[in-house]
Design an enzyme around this catalytic site. Sequence first.
Site, mmCIF file in Angstrom:
data_model
loop_
_atom_site.group_PDB
_atom_site.id
_atom_site.type_symbol
_atom_site.label_atom_id
_atom_site.label_comp_id
_atom_site.label_asym_id
_atom_site.label_seq_id
_atom_site.Cartn_x
_atom_site.Cartn_y
_atom_site.Cartn_z
ATOM 1 N N ASP A 178 -6.029 -0.686 2.244
ATOM 2 C CA ASP A 178 -5.995 -2.127 2.464
ATOM 3 C C ASP A 178 -7.315 -2.622 3.053
ATOM 4 O OD1 ASP A 178 -4.894 -4.658 2.413
ATOM 5 O OD2 ASP A 178 -3.097 -4.096 3.520
ATOM 6 N N ASP A 189 -0.066 -10.396 -2.454
ATOM 7 C CA ASP A 189 0.928 -10.064 -1.434
ATOM 8 C C ASP A 189 2.268 -10.750 -1.675
ATOM 9 O OD1 ASP A 189 -0.333 -8.194 0.117
ATOM 10 O OD2 ASP A 189 -1.114 -9.622 1.585
#
Length: 763
Positions: free
Chosen positions: A499, A557
């Site tokens: 990430d 997301d």
Amino acid sequence: MPSTNNTNDVIHLRAAGTSLMLDTRGAGVPSITHWGADLGELSPQQLHDFVRSRERAVGPSSIDEPLRLSIVPLLAEGWTGLPGLEGRHDRSVVGDERGGCEGHDGRGDRGGRVRRPALRTESIEHVQPDRVVITLVDYRSENESTVVQESGASTGECDLAGSPDAAALRLIIEFELSSSAVLRSRSRITNTATQPFELTTLATTLPLPPIARERLDFSGIWAAERAPQRSAIDYGTWLRESRHGRGGHDDSYLTVAGTPDFGFRAGEVWAMHLGTSGDTRIWIDRTALGITTLGAAELFAPGELRLSTGESHETPWVYAAWSDAGLDGLSDRFHSWFRGLPAHPSTPRPLTLNTWEAVYFDHNGEQLAALADAAADVGVERFVLDDGWMTGRTDDKRALGDWTVDATSWPDGLAPLVDRVTASGMQFGLWVEPEMVSLDSEVAREHPEWILRDDDRPLPKSWRNQFVLDLDNPAAREHVRDAISALLDDYAISYLKWDMNRDLLGGSVHRHVAATYRLMDELRERYPHVEIESCASGGARVDAGMLERVQRVWPSDTNDAHDRFSIMRWTNLLVPFEYLGSHVGSSPAHTSGRSLSLSFRLASALMGHSGIEWDLTTTSDAERDALRTWAGTYRSLRGLIHSGRVVRGDDYADPIVTGVVDREATDAVFWITCLATPRDSVRPTRRLPGLDPKGSYRVSPVDVGARAATYPGTAPGWWADGEITLTGTVLSSVGIDVPPLRPDEAIVLRVTALGSASLSGEL
């Protein structure tokens, strides 16, 4: 295989219906005289006549010779659009107290004279049928040397290179035309002068024909990435710049120029993608000279890239493609290219469960064990433990950078969970954020100098309560590498979710990206069995630089199927479905709060590398039954979805058609998706593109585990029978009636050629 014709002054690259013509006549910089439709086999005389036919004299108030758009367009050639190379040599190294060379006025540039690059060809190597390497040099002229000596400066003090015929810069440019007709180009510039050279811009510039009059690219925000935007190509410079230290949620992504009203299946289009994870500049420049260009370059901060004598800089690859079959033709070319990368995943894409929306930071061993059991029960093949496993990581304010397992949440380490996952036949994956650091961490307390910032500046502003680790510092990079290596050595981890949850607001983006690539490459070399997913607070870093290293990207997301449908559809324009994570989420969706049917969520999540982001321990028996059916459907279809050609209908009103057709056009899967309230009581037929017009096909619904909601009324007659047989011509030219879907619903159809073996099953 690509073939080529060439003479001493013309190079012709050909592949998959595309031609690239390079005019290399004379000592000037070569120019691209054609990039587009295949021109066929041409004789040497025909090649010569073709490039002569492209010589264009400009208006009465212009240079006194035909204007050539070189592969590095510069003002010295009469080009007044955006230049292909910009920079300056530092000439104030030796001089008087005013900072200039002896005898100069102190402005460090010979009395304020400007010296722009002026290139000429040193060599051209047609080293392979599909590859050309061109070397250009920026020479000092005799006049320039005389001016320096007349000013009173001794040769060597203020010279650019020390002798009248020495090159100040050497530029090597590569062009490759792949078998799938993806054109790649990159440049390597070397400073051969005695003074440092500050590089401002080094671009790849390609010509666009006058018929390219419309532009498509993308913007967006968090949880709404890859939003398309179109406009006319008017006079002037259309420029997009990214200053995020990553592509950003508003990344231009893929820039397309095309004929008016081009669509998915129609129109002539030219496209460009810059393959880097750093800051970028992308532009279309239409000039009054009658020439339009498509260009891309890295975006450097002032002073970020300075080359000492003998130092070089190599640009990232630029990827470009042409198609006369609309956007689907571009996708076909780009997908073929990315599927040939060494890092491309070679095994069936495992059905994945990610724990983030199930537990967030609340890591409890018993709860996660129960979640793992539920995942195995419905057919999950990879279980990924997301953020929250590190020491003290109870929220997003602490613990980044330490990368040790929290002893409170995990008194026996991760081993009990890892063993439970692997014993169930699933792979185990782990979330990491190697480029980041929290101020509340041991590494920040011990090494505050490792936090990335501009030189002699305070810390940049925090972002999600975190900062960037300076991976260009070897000690910091080795710390992260060794910490992650220890985890990979201790546990049976086969997957890292990598990430990056913030923009870079300080430091050198160029060096940070290069250091991140080095870290990824080192870990992949040590642990070749470990796959990596690129996530950047969702889809803020989806680019070819990442695809050279990772096996999956996270497009967004949001797991809201309504929003995710568009994100997946447009991200797939460049990147094949097997790279694109696509998860079934709970309802209401965590990011949007929108409630959506299980059937729509399941159907939409089949479009990509499928997974689940849902606390399965809270699901009903009926929901788990649906997920088991859906998981089996995914396994039966992934071989097709992850290898076939993507086709999209040009009927833009709902319902929307998206399909994947195998290379032989014998097997296909189509999504019929309705996002809004229909305008017509009687729904129009929907065409299924990409099929063999001469073939006969059986069309049948795919069981995704739950039935789509439809408006009351009569479904088409064939629907109750469960299948219908029609020709490819009928399906692609006339279409088929489907049930009247409610908003935010979808059905999936399987279309199989009669008498052919289905390609269902594993890759």
